[in-house]
Design an enzyme around this catalytic site. Sequence first.
Site, PDB file in Angstrom:
ATOM      1  N   GLU A  53     -33.712 -12.410  -5.276  1.00  0.00           N
ATOM      2  CA  GLU A  53     -33.446 -13.770  -4.817  1.00  0.00           C
ATOM      3  C   GLU A  53     -34.261 -14.790  -5.600  1.00  0.00           C
ATOM      4  O   GLU A  53     -33.753 -15.845  -5.998  1.00  0.00           O
ATOM      5  CB  GLU A  53     -33.763 -13.885  -3.312  1.00  0.00           C
ATOM      6  CG  GLU A  53     -32.927 -12.983  -2.415  1.00  0.00           C
ATOM      7  CD  GLU A  53     -33.572 -11.634  -2.138  1.00  0.00           C
ATOM      8  OE1 GLU A  53     -33.349 -11.079  -1.059  1.00  0.00           O
ATOM      9  OE2 GLU A  53     -34.320 -11.127  -3.020  1.00  0.00           O
ATOM     10  N   SER A 169     -29.540  30.501 -23.180  1.00  0.00           N
ATOM     11  CA  SER A 169     -28.904  29.426 -22.398  1.00  0.00           C
ATOM     12  C   SER A 169     -28.726  28.141 -23.191  1.00  0.00           C
ATOM     13  O   SER A 169     -28.401  27.104 -22.619  1.00  0.00           O
ATOM     14  CB  SER A 169     -29.748  29.123 -21.154  1.00  0.00           C
ATOM     15  OG  SER A 169     -31.045  28.685 -21.519  1.00  0.00           O
ATOM     16  N   ALA A 299     -32.600  30.000 -10.810  1.00  0.00           N
ATOM     17  CA  ALA A 299     -31.820  30.502  -9.685  1.00  0.00           C
ATOM     18  C   ALA A 299     -32.663  30.738  -8.434  1.00  0.00           C
ATOM     19  O   ALA A 299     -32.247  30.431  -7.318  1.00  0.00           O
ATOM     20  CB  ALA A 299     -31.109  31.796 -10.095  1.00  0.00           C
TER      21      ALA A 299
END
Length: 371
Positions: A53, A169, A299
């Site tokens: 504001e 991975s 995991a």
Amino acid sequence: MSKEYQYMQRAFELAKKGIGRVNPNPLVGAVIVRDDKIIGEGYHEFFGGPHAEVNAFRSSTESVEGATMYVTLEPCSHYGKTPPCAEAIVKNKIAKVVIGMLDPNTLVAGKGVKLLEENGIEVEYGFLCEELSHMNRVFLKFIQSKLPYVLMKTAMTLDGKIASKTGDSRWVSNEKSRAYVHQLRNELAGIMVGVDTVIADDPILTTRLENEEARNPVRIVVDSNARIPLESKILNTANQAKTIVAVTEKADSTKIAEIQELGNAVLIIKSRNGRVDLSDLMVKLGETGVDGILLEGGATLNFSALEAGIVDELMSFIAPKIIGGLTSKSPVGGEGIEFMKDAIELENMKIDQLGNDLMLTGKIKKKLVNS
């Protein structure tokens, strides 16, 4: 689209510019309008800085007396790092305020609206609430519970594998997906992994963004017995980002001291079944001001987090690849759930596409909490 929604949408877009800079404050945008013309706009740019504001008033191109302000969140009415925005609105003689959503913060919670109305200002609220709630989901949880909002991120192949049978991975997901994850690191205050991830991958877990300044999250390593290697990158880059190692009382005190000597913090957390109690860890992290966490666990940690009920949202990147393998790991391991009727369910599912990868996001509907 009505004028109210049009201008609120503009305030919403402004608010998003503060992502990664205002935590633990909310993202807020404001627009000042007179005669269907925007004469001022602003957003909360950084924690401790002027609120939306005030920035809107500062940018105004003419007198705002008698104008309408559109603001995404109820203006504050209390003194904090900055004076109350509701008082600034009264002082600047705004005639009407249209609010996206009310602020659940007990320091505000309707008091801002009351102050405006008591000073003869017309108030409307309830616009874009669903979008605004999602944008400020971290703030909304933290301000009400003092617990971090936890977003669990996984990346897997089409057949549900996070790595090949050899453990390789790099990379499951594509470059666009990985870049998006760095945006999340920039947005959330913390990033959490298990010690096995540190041992296997030796990640640095910082944020890398193209063409913009990045914020590094607090790096949190869940390490019940302080097994983290002292030579790991995450312990030797204290000059780049803060690291917190969460251990239990079983951890060796000499190893704890060595971790701290490298410039890192150690939290001693209650143990549960011989491991860090993740619920207690969330309380302790909340006390340090960590309001949101990107969980990039393996995991085992992923299942433990779901089991403990600390996960609020799940984001899964699915790559159009198939690698197979009975021993290839999936994103969630652990003991698993015995019966399908007890499965953890998600709701409010959303599907996006990043290159050829799919990105699925959803909120946790049912949390599994073992008592």
